[in-house]
Design an enzyme around this catalytic site. Sequence first.
Site, PDB file in Angstrom:
ATOM      1  N   ASP A   1      -5.506  -6.669   5.904  1.00 39.34           N
ATOM      2  CA  ASP A   1      -6.702  -6.018   5.363  1.00 39.34           C
ATOM      3  C   ASP A   1      -7.714  -7.089   4.942  1.00 39.34           C
ATOM      4  O   ASP A   1      -8.902  -7.035   5.271  1.00 39.34           O
ATOM      5  CB  ASP A   1      -6.270  -5.166   4.154  1.00 39.34           C
ATOM      6  CG  ASP A   1      -7.312  -4.143   3.757  1.00 39.34           C
ATOM      7  OD1 ASP A   1      -8.350  -4.056   4.433  1.00 39.34           O
ATOM      8  OD2 ASP A   1      -7.087  -3.441   2.746  1.00 39.34           O
TER       9      ASP A   1
ATOM     10  N   TYR B   1       0.817  -1.220   0.000  1.00 37.89           N
ATOM     11  CA  TYR B   1       0.000   0.000   0.000  1.00 37.89           C
ATOM     12  C   TYR B   1       0.850   1.270   0.000  1.00 37.89           C
ATOM     13  O   TYR B   1       0.374   2.344  -0.347  1.00 37.89           O
ATOM     14  CB  TYR B   1      -0.950   0.022   1.203  1.00 37.89           C
ATOM     15  CG  TYR B   1      -2.033  -1.050   1.178  1.00 37.89           C
ATOM     16  CD1 TYR B   1      -2.037  -2.056   0.211  1.00 37.89           C
ATOM     17  CD2 TYR B   1      -3.050  -1.056   2.106  1.00 37.89           C
ATOM     18  CE1 TYR B   1      -3.011  -3.038   0.195  1.00 37.89           C
ATOM     19  CE2 TYR B   1      -4.043  -2.035   2.091  1.00 37.89           C
ATOM     20  CZ  TYR B   1      -3.997  -3.030   1.134  1.00 37.89           C
ATOM     21  OH  TYR B   1      -4.977  -3.987   1.123  1.00 37.89           O
TER      22      TYR B   1
ATOM     23  N   LYS C   1       3.795 -15.267   3.572  1.00 38.39           N
ATOM     24  CA  LYS C   1       3.810 -16.104   2.374  1.00 38.39           C
ATOM     25  C   LYS C   1       5.287 -16.392   2.087  1.00 38.39           C
ATOM     26  O   LYS C   1       5.827 -16.092   1.011  1.00 38.39           O
ATOM     27  CB  LYS C   1       3.108 -15.342   1.228  1.00 38.39           C
ATOM     28  CG  LYS C   1       2.862 -16.156  -0.020  1.00 38.39           C
ATOM     29  CD  LYS C   1       1.797 -17.229   0.140  1.00 38.39           C
ATOM     30  CE  LYS C   1       1.661 -18.019  -1.160  1.00 38.39           C
ATOM     31  NZ  LYS C   1       0.939 -19.298  -0.976  1.00 38.39           N
TER      32      LYS C   1
END
Length: 367
Positions: free
Chosen positions: A247, A141, A191
Site C-alpha cells: 500500500d 489490514y 522486514k
Amino acid sequence: MLLNLTILPGDGIGPEVTGQAVLVLRAIAEEFGHQLQLQHKNIGGAALAAVSDPLPPDTLQACLSSSAVLLGAVGSPAYDHYPGHLRPEAGLLRLRRELGAYANLRPAICFPALEDCSPLRADLVRGTDIMIVRELLGGLYFGEPRSIEGIPGSRVATNTMTYGESAIERIARIAFDLAMKRRQKVLSVDKANVLECSRLWREVVTRCAKDYPGVQLSHMYVDSAAMSLVQRPKDFDVLLTENMFGDILSDQAGGVVGSLGLLASASIGGPVGVYEPVHGSAPDIAGKGIANPLGAILSTAMLLRHSFQLEREAACIENAVSAVLNRGSRPADLTRDNQKATTTSEMGRRVIEAVKELASDAKRKSA
Ligand code: NAD
C-alpha cells in the site's frame, strides 16, 4: 463479447473519474463490437449515507454476478469518527475479501511525455516500469484480534499481522508468473530482520523461486526498498510484497512517476476481479472537475486484459492515454509552471478521441 460489469463510483472524486472511465469503455465496446452491460451500485460513504452499510447486500450481489467490477474510491472525512466497521474503507476491504481478490497488481510506468513531472531527475526516472504485486487479503489490514480497549487516557490499541504459507505461496506465484512475461526479476520486500511474518514470507518466496529457474529473485527490507525506489526506480521489475508495505510503496511509486492520479490497479485471484485507480477519494479536490481520470481509465485497460483477455482493446486504451499525453494534455496534478490544466471531462473526451483514431487506424491496416 458481453462485458457484464458492476460500477461502484464510491466517494469524493470516485464518481468523476469512473464516469470518464465508463465513457472510454463505451467507446471501446463500440469500436471493437462488444456489448456493455452495466449496473451502478453504492459502496463506501455513498452506501453509508443511503443505507448505513458501507457494502450493502445488493452491491455485493451485483458484484458477485458480474464478470468484473470497476471501482472509483471510497472515503470521506464525514465518517472519520465512525467505528472501524462503519467506515467507508470497511466496505472496500469486505468487498475484496468476499471476492477473494488476494492479488493486487499495481503497475507504475513513467510515460515518456511525463518525464518532467517526476520530482526526480528525468535521467533517473526515464524507462521506469515497475509491477508492484501486493498481497491484498492478509497482514495487518485483516488480522485478528484488533481493538482499542481501556478507558480514555490509558487505552491500548491492537492490530495483528498474520501470514500463512499458502497465502504467501499463492501471491508469490502470481509475481513469478508475471516476471516470466517481463524482465524476469522479482524483488521480494519484507522486514525479515524484525518480523516473524517476514521471515516466513522470505522462506516461502525463496522456496517458490525454485520452480522458476529463469527468474532472478532478490530480497530487500522495506525501509531499504523505499530508499532504492527513489534512488534507482528503473532497476525494479516485479516488486512482491505484503499488504501494508505494498500500500505504502505503491503510493511512493506514484510520486516517482509523476502523480498518484496516473496509477491503475487490478485486484484478482478470485472469481470476479476488482479494478480501481490506486488513489483515494481525494476530498480536497472532489467536485471541482480537476481530478486526473487516467488512473481510472487505465484500470479499464487492466479490466479488459485480466478479466476478458481482450489484449488488443487494453492496448488501445493504453496507447490512447500515451497519445493524449504526447500531444501535451495535462490534468491539474501533472501541470508544471504555466501549463494549462485540462479538466477531468476534457481529458476523458481526448482519450476517447484517441481510442477512435487508433481503432480506425487498426481497422484500415487489417482491411
Ligand atoms: P488520496 O489518494 O485521496 O489523495 C492524496 C493526494 O493526492 C491528495 O492531495 C489528492 O488531491 C491527490 N490525488 C489523489 N487522486 C488524485 C487524482 N485522481 N487527481 C488529482 N489528484 C489526486 O489519499 P488521502 O488523502 O490519504 O485519502 C483520502 C480518502 O481516501 C481517505 O478517506 C482514505 O481512507 C481514502 N482512500 C481510499 C482508497 C481507495 O478507495 N482504494 C485508497 C486510498 C485512500
